[in-house]
Design a protein around this motif. Structure first.
Motif, PDB file in Angstrom:
ATOM      1  N   CYS A   1      -0.319  -1.584 -10.614  1.00 49.95           N
ATOM      2  CA  CYS A   1      -1.519  -1.126  -9.920  1.00 49.95           C
ATOM      3  C   CYS A   1      -2.544  -2.255  -9.900  1.00 49.95           C
ATOM      4  N   MET A   2      -3.135  -2.508  -8.751  1.00 49.84           N
ATOM      5  CA  MET A   2      -4.125  -3.574  -8.626  1.00 49.84           C
ATOM      6  C   MET A   2      -5.500  -3.122  -9.110  1.00 49.84           C
ATOM      7  N   GLY A   3      -5.659  -1.839  -9.393  1.00 50.89           N
ATOM      8  CA  GLY A   3      -6.932  -1.341  -9.895  1.00 50.89           C
ATOM      9  C   GLY A   3      -7.029  -1.407 -11.405  1.00 50.89           C
ATOM     10  N   CYS A   4      -6.035  -0.843 -12.098  1.00 51.91           N
ATOM     11  CA  CYS A   4      -6.114  -0.748 -13.562  1.00 51.91           C
ATOM     12  C   CYS A   4      -5.031  -1.546 -14.284  1.00 51.91           C
TER      13      CYS A   4
ATOM     14  N   ILE B   1       0.867  -1.175   0.000  1.00 53.15           N
ATOM     15  CA  ILE B   1       0.000   0.000   0.000  1.00 53.15           C
ATOM     16  C   ILE B   1       0.903   1.224   0.000  1.00 53.15           C
TER      17      ILE B   1
ATOM     18  N   GLN C   1      -6.900   3.561  -6.769  1.00 57.50           N
ATOM     19  CA  GLN C   1      -6.415   2.413  -5.996  1.00 57.50           C
ATOM     20  C   GLN C   1      -5.034   2.731  -5.428  1.00 57.50           C
ATOM     21  N   ASN C   2      -4.763   2.349  -4.165  1.00 56.45           N
ATOM     22  CA  ASN C   2      -3.428   2.577  -3.599  1.00 56.45           C
ATOM     23  C   ASN C   2      -2.716   1.250  -3.300  1.00 56.45           C
ATOM     24  N   ARG C   3      -3.244   0.142  -3.807  1.00 54.04           N
ATOM     25  CA  ARG C   3      -2.617  -1.172  -3.645  1.00 54.04           C
ATOM     26  C   ARG C   3      -1.869  -1.532  -4.922  1.00 54.04           C
TER      27      ARG C   3
ATOM     28  N   GLU D   1      -7.593 -11.429  -6.328  1.00 55.53           N
ATOM     29  CA  GLU D   1      -6.801 -10.361  -6.950  1.00 55.53           C
ATOM     30  C   GLU D   1      -6.802 -10.552  -8.459  1.00 55.53           C
TER      31      GLU D   1
ATOM     32  N   CYS E   1      -6.289   5.981 -10.867  1.00 49.79           N
ATOM     33  CA  CYS E   1      -7.542   5.220 -10.910  1.00 49.79           C
ATOM     34  C   CYS E   1      -8.218   5.155  -9.539  1.00 49.79           C
TER      35      CYS E   1
ATOM     36  N   SER F   1      -2.526   7.459  -3.701  1.00 48.56           N
ATOM     37  CA  SER F   1      -3.203   6.518  -4.590  1.00 48.56           C
ATOM     38  C   SER F   1      -2.864   6.814  -6.046  1.00 48.56           C
ATOM     39  N   HIS F   2      -3.084   5.824  -6.903  1.00 48.53           N
ATOM     40  CA  HIS F   2      -2.889   5.948  -8.338  1.00 48.53           C
ATOM     41  C   HIS F   2      -4.026   6.793  -8.917  1.00 48.53           C
TER      42      HIS F   2
END
Length: 81
Positions: free
Chosen positions: A34-37, A9, A18-20, A67, A16, A13-14
């Motif tokens: 990035c785990m979001g995009c 973390i 998401q900060n993971r 994930e 998108c 944040s990115h």
């Protein structure tokens, strides 16, 4: 410390939201995904250490089903030298 395949973390944040992120390369530069995009970011180790908030999940403890963008160690491409 962090290892290849860990979910981390970051403080910010990115774009998108998401900060993971997943650590996908270690060396003088750190590459994270990035785990979001799924966007890949590369930064010097020193900057990464400053921006790291905490290690969310160590690589052996990650549940792959939960994930969507997670890449296992077997799926990483070996460098062609």
């Amino acid at each position: 410390m962090f290892e290849l395949g860990d979910l981390v973390i970051m403080k910010k944040s990115h774009a998108c939201g998401q900060n993971r992120f997943e650590v996908i390369r270690l060396g003088a530069d750190i590459k994270i995904c990035c785990m979001g995009c799924g966007h890949i970011i590369m930064m010097p180790r020193r900057d990464f250490s400053k921006r790291l908030k905490k290690i969310a999940t160590k690589q052996p403890d990650v549940k792959i089903e939960q994930e969507s963008h997670y890449v296992t160690l077997d799926q990483l491409q070996k460098p062609k030298i």
